[in-house]
Design a protein around this motif. Structure first.
Motif, PDB file in Angstrom:
ATOM      1  N   SER A 266     -32.703  -9.567 -44.984  1.00  0.00           N
ATOM      2  CA  SER A 266     -31.642 -10.558 -45.329  1.00  0.00           C
ATOM      3  C   SER A 266     -30.323  -9.959 -45.405  1.00  0.00           C
ATOM      4  O   SER A 266     -29.891  -8.944 -44.461  1.00  0.00           O
ATOM      5  CB  SER A 266     -32.363 -11.296 -46.387  1.00  0.00           C
ATOM      6  OG  SER A 266     -31.418 -12.710 -46.521  1.00  0.00           O
ATOM      7  N   SER A 267     -29.348 -10.445 -46.433  1.00  0.00           N
ATOM      8  CA  SER A 267     -28.181  -9.900 -46.514  1.00  0.00           C
ATOM      9  C   SER A 267     -27.861  -8.799 -47.197  1.00  0.00           C
ATOM     10  O   SER A 267     -26.963  -8.246 -47.622  1.00  0.00           O
ATOM     11  CB  SER A 267     -27.439 -11.089 -46.943  1.00  0.00           C
ATOM     12  OG  SER A 267     -27.935 -11.679 -48.039  1.00  0.00           O
ATOM     13  N   GLY A 268     -29.048  -7.947 -47.289  1.00  0.00           N
ATOM     14  CA  GLY A 268     -28.983  -6.497 -47.952  1.00  0.00           C
ATOM     15  C   GLY A 268     -29.344  -6.629 -49.447  1.00  0.00           C
ATOM     16  O   GLY A 268     -29.435  -5.369 -49.936  1.00  0.00           O
ATOM     17  N   GLU A 269     -29.687  -7.679 -50.480  1.00  0.00           N
ATOM     18  CA  GLU A 269     -29.878  -7.766 -51.716  1.00  0.00           C
ATOM     19  C   GLU A 269     -30.984  -6.670 -52.202  1.00  0.00           C
ATOM     20  O   GLU A 269     -31.088  -5.989 -52.937  1.00  0.00           O
ATOM     21  CB  GLU A 269     -29.959  -9.074 -52.249  1.00  0.00           C
ATOM     22  CG  GLU A 269     -28.572  -9.665 -52.630  1.00  0.00           C
ATOM     23  CD  GLU A 269     -28.322 -10.604 -51.158  1.00  0.00           C
ATOM     24  OE1 GLU A 269     -27.539 -11.377 -51.366  1.00  0.00           O
ATOM     25  OE2 GLU A 269     -28.753 -10.244 -50.097  1.00  0.00           O
ATOM     26  N   GLU A 270     -32.229  -6.874 -51.133  1.00  0.00           N
ATOM     27  CA  GLU A 270     -33.382  -6.051 -51.546  1.00  0.00           C
ATOM     28  C   GLU A 270     -33.236  -4.704 -51.255  1.00  0.00           C
ATOM     29  O   GLU A 270     -33.458  -3.762 -52.351  1.00  0.00           O
ATOM     30  CB  GLU A 270     -34.672  -6.740 -50.831  1.00  0.00           C
ATOM     31  CG  GLU A 270     -35.918  -5.989 -51.021  1.00  0.00           C
ATOM     32  CD  GLU A 270     -37.147  -6.729 -50.272  1.00  0.00           C
ATOM     33  OE1 GLU A 270     -37.613  -7.748 -50.776  1.00  0.00           O
ATOM     34  OE2 GLU A 270     -37.417  -6.355 -49.210  1.00  0.00           O
ATOM     35  N   PRO A 271     -32.809  -4.227 -50.241  1.00  0.00           N
ATOM     36  CA  PRO A 271     -32.529  -2.737 -50.036  1.00  0.00           C
ATOM     37  C   PRO A 271     -32.046  -2.060 -50.913  1.00  0.00           C
ATOM     38  O   PRO A 271     -31.768  -0.882 -51.511  1.00  0.00           O
ATOM     39  CB  PRO A 271     -32.390  -2.440 -48.732  1.00  0.00           C
ATOM     40  CG  PRO A 271     -31.871  -3.719 -48.054  1.00  0.00           C
ATOM     41  CD  PRO A 271     -32.618  -4.736 -48.934  1.00  0.00           C
ATOM     42  N   TYR A 272     -30.500  -3.000 -51.393  1.00  0.00           N
ATOM     43  CA  TYR A 272     -29.721  -2.218 -52.205  1.00  0.00           C
ATOM     44  C   TYR A 272     -30.174  -2.143 -53.648  1.00  0.00           C
ATOM     45  O   TYR A 272     -30.026  -1.435 -54.486  1.00  0.00           O
ATOM     46  CB  TYR A 272     -28.416  -2.945 -52.433  1.00  0.00           C
ATOM     47  CG  TYR A 272     -27.535  -2.927 -51.255  1.00  0.00           C
ATOM     48  CD1 TYR A 272     -27.198  -1.699 -50.403  1.00  0.00           C
ATOM     49  CD2 TYR A 272     -27.099  -3.867 -50.460  1.00  0.00           C
ATOM     50  CE1 TYR A 272     -26.445  -1.286 -49.392  1.00  0.00           C
ATOM     51  CE2 TYR A 272     -26.162  -3.751 -49.085  1.00  0.00           C
ATOM     52  CZ  TYR A 272     -25.972  -2.479 -48.879  1.00  0.00           C
ATOM     53  OH  TYR A 272     -25.228  -2.432 -47.452  1.00  0.00           O
ATOM     54  N   SER A 273     -30.961  -3.174 -53.949  1.00  0.00           N
ATOM     55  CA  SER A 273     -31.898  -3.316 -55.306  1.00  0.00           C
ATOM     56  C   SER A 273     -32.836  -2.114 -55.501  1.00  0.00           C
ATOM     57  O   SER A 273     -32.880  -1.545 -56.631  1.00  0.00           O
ATOM     58  CB  SER A 273     -32.519  -4.846 -55.420  1.00  0.00           C
ATOM     59  OG  SER A 273     -31.621  -5.839 -55.783  1.00  0.00           O
ATOM     60  N   ILE A 274     -33.486  -1.801 -54.436  1.00  0.00           N
ATOM     61  CA  ILE A 274     -34.397  -0.755 -54.417  1.00  0.00           C
ATOM     62  C   ILE A 274     -33.807   0.818 -54.640  1.00  0.00           C
ATOM     63  O   ILE A 274     -33.949   1.256 -55.469  1.00  0.00           O
ATOM     64  CB  ILE A 274     -35.089  -0.698 -53.002  1.00  0.00           C
ATOM     65  CG1 ILE A 274     -36.035  -1.844 -52.810  1.00  0.00           C
ATOM     66  CG2 ILE A 274     -35.789   0.777 -52.792  1.00  0.00           C
ATOM     67  CD1 ILE A 274     -36.614  -1.855 -51.563  1.00  0.00           C
ATOM     68  N   ALA A 275     -32.603   0.804 -54.048  1.00  0.00           N
ATOM     69  CA  ALA A 275     -31.868   2.027 -54.143  1.00  0.00           C
ATOM     70  C   ALA A 275     -31.291   2.200 -55.720  1.00  0.00           C
ATOM     71  O   ALA A 275     -31.279   3.139 -56.095  1.00  0.00           O
ATOM     72  CB  ALA A 275     -30.816   2.107 -53.223  1.00  0.00           C
ATOM     73  N   ILE A 276     -30.502   0.822 -56.096  1.00  0.00           N
ATOM     74  CA  ILE A 276     -30.182   0.989 -57.595  1.00  0.00           C
ATOM     75  C   ILE A 276     -31.148   1.391 -58.521  1.00  0.00           C
ATOM     76  O   ILE A 276     -31.065   2.171 -59.400  1.00  0.00           O
ATOM     77  CB  ILE A 276     -29.403  -0.060 -57.785  1.00  0.00           C
ATOM     78  CG1 ILE A 276     -28.063  -0.360 -56.978  1.00  0.00           C
ATOM     79  CG2 ILE A 276     -29.043  -0.369 -59.316  1.00  0.00           C
ATOM     80  CD1 ILE A 276     -27.516  -1.973 -56.858  1.00  0.00           C
ATOM     81  N   ASN A 277     -32.438   0.717 -58.249  1.00  0.00           N
ATOM     82  CA  ASN A 277     -33.448   0.922 -59.258  1.00  0.00           C
ATOM     83  C   ASN A 277     -34.110   2.348 -59.301  1.00  0.00           C
ATOM     84  O   ASN A 277     -34.295   3.030 -60.422  1.00  0.00           O
ATOM     85  CB  ASN A 277     -34.536  -0.125 -58.996  1.00  0.00           C
ATOM     86  CG  ASN A 277     -34.528  -1.309 -59.693  1.00  0.00           C
ATOM     87  OD1 ASN A 277     -34.991  -1.436 -60.799  1.00  0.00           O
ATOM     88  ND2 ASN A 277     -33.948  -2.184 -59.266  1.00  0.00           N
TER      89      ASN A 277
END
Length: 289
Positions: A126-137
């Motif tokens: 989608s608009s990137g929230e999931e992959p960025y959340s993965i990276a931050i976690n």
């Protein structure tokens, strides 16, 4: 094909018959794996007619011919973008991110050499929230993050939403669950009520336009260790779901994990994967060789 420039008032009166709707749904299913039933006719019709207006198509037959035979496939991509739903936010279903850093990644780290990268695939991103959340976690919560080469891939069938993901610009709704400390660490305010994710994270995600029902497009994914495929397969029928999870199975490393949405169950699709309970969530593991 020559597109007729009909008067706008006439175009707006276009209707799509049940037979035409069924013909379109069969075509769209073959192209994307997404299955629309009669109950979704109003939703689908509105989006088709909007694209018919934008292309000055006189009737459904002309438009259907256009999307089937246009060499560039550009109009079909516009229609796919209009049809797909992109509703997400940071740290959604965060119990799976907890399982990622507390169980899945440590388990993988125990069974391999540090010279081999850990590969994670977010689909649809989608608009990137999931992959960025993965990276931050991973950066915040996995104490071995600095010891490993971690590759994060993100893909979607919607070209417009992928452009937004690459841009990394988010509003209050997407960021509602991001703690202030993480907001200041990984985001920069634009001064207009939105925030842009830091360049380092934006550059660390490999975003690609991928249709998962097209083997030519998915073949780039090999030896994937963890897949996040949440709330996509609910739009597929039984056959398309099974084909999708078999494709995922082939792309994964032995011992790899796949996370589905909370309303999805792998046991209804295939017996290839073994369910594993980590904390408050169930994920599915490809058996080790």
């Amino acid at each position: 094909m020559t597109m007729t420039h009909a008067p706008r008032a006439v175009i707006n009166q276009i209707t799509i018959s049940n037979e035409e709707f069924a013909k379109f749904c069969e075509f769209f299913y073959r192209k994307t794996g997404i299955n629309y039933h009669q109950s979704k006719k109003y939703y689908v019709d509105r989006r088709i007619i909007d694209r018919m207006n934008k292309t000055n198509s006189e009737n459904f037959r002309d438009y259907f011919t256009f999307i089937r035979f246009q060499g560039s496939g550009e109009e079909l991509q516009f229609l796919v973008n209009a049809m797909t739903v992109n509703e997400t936010y940071f740290f959604r279903e965060d119990y799976q991110f907890e399982a990622l850093v507390k169980s899945m990644l440590p388990n993988l780290a125990r069974t391999r050499r540090a010279t081999k990268p850990i590969k994670i695939w977010s689909v649809p991103c989608s608009s990137g929230e999931e992959p960025y959340s993965i990276a931050i976690n991973i950066l915040e919560k996995w104490d071995q993050a600095d010891q490993w080469d971690i590759e994060i891939y993100a893909s979607d069938i919607d070209s417009k939403i992928l452009a937004e993901a690459r841009a990394g610009l988010f509003g209050a709704r997407s960021l509602a669950r991001v703690p202030p400390a993480l907001l200041s660490r990984y985001f920069v305010s634009t001064g207009e009520g939105s925030y842009r994710i830091c360049d380092e994270l934006r550059g660390s995600i490999d975003f690609s336009l991928i249709n998962i029902v097209d083997p030519m497009q998915t073949r780039k994914y090999t030896d994937i260790d963890i897949i996040f495929c949440r709330n996509l397969l609910i739009y597929f029928d039984d056959i398309a779901r099974r084909e999708a999870v078999e494709m995922f199975y082939e792309t994964m490393s032995p011992g790899g994990y796949i996370c589905l949405g909370h309303s999805e169950s792998m046991s209804r699709m295939t017996s290839l994967f073994v369910p594993r309970k980590f904390g408050d969530t169930i994920v599915y593991q490809k058996p080790e060789e």
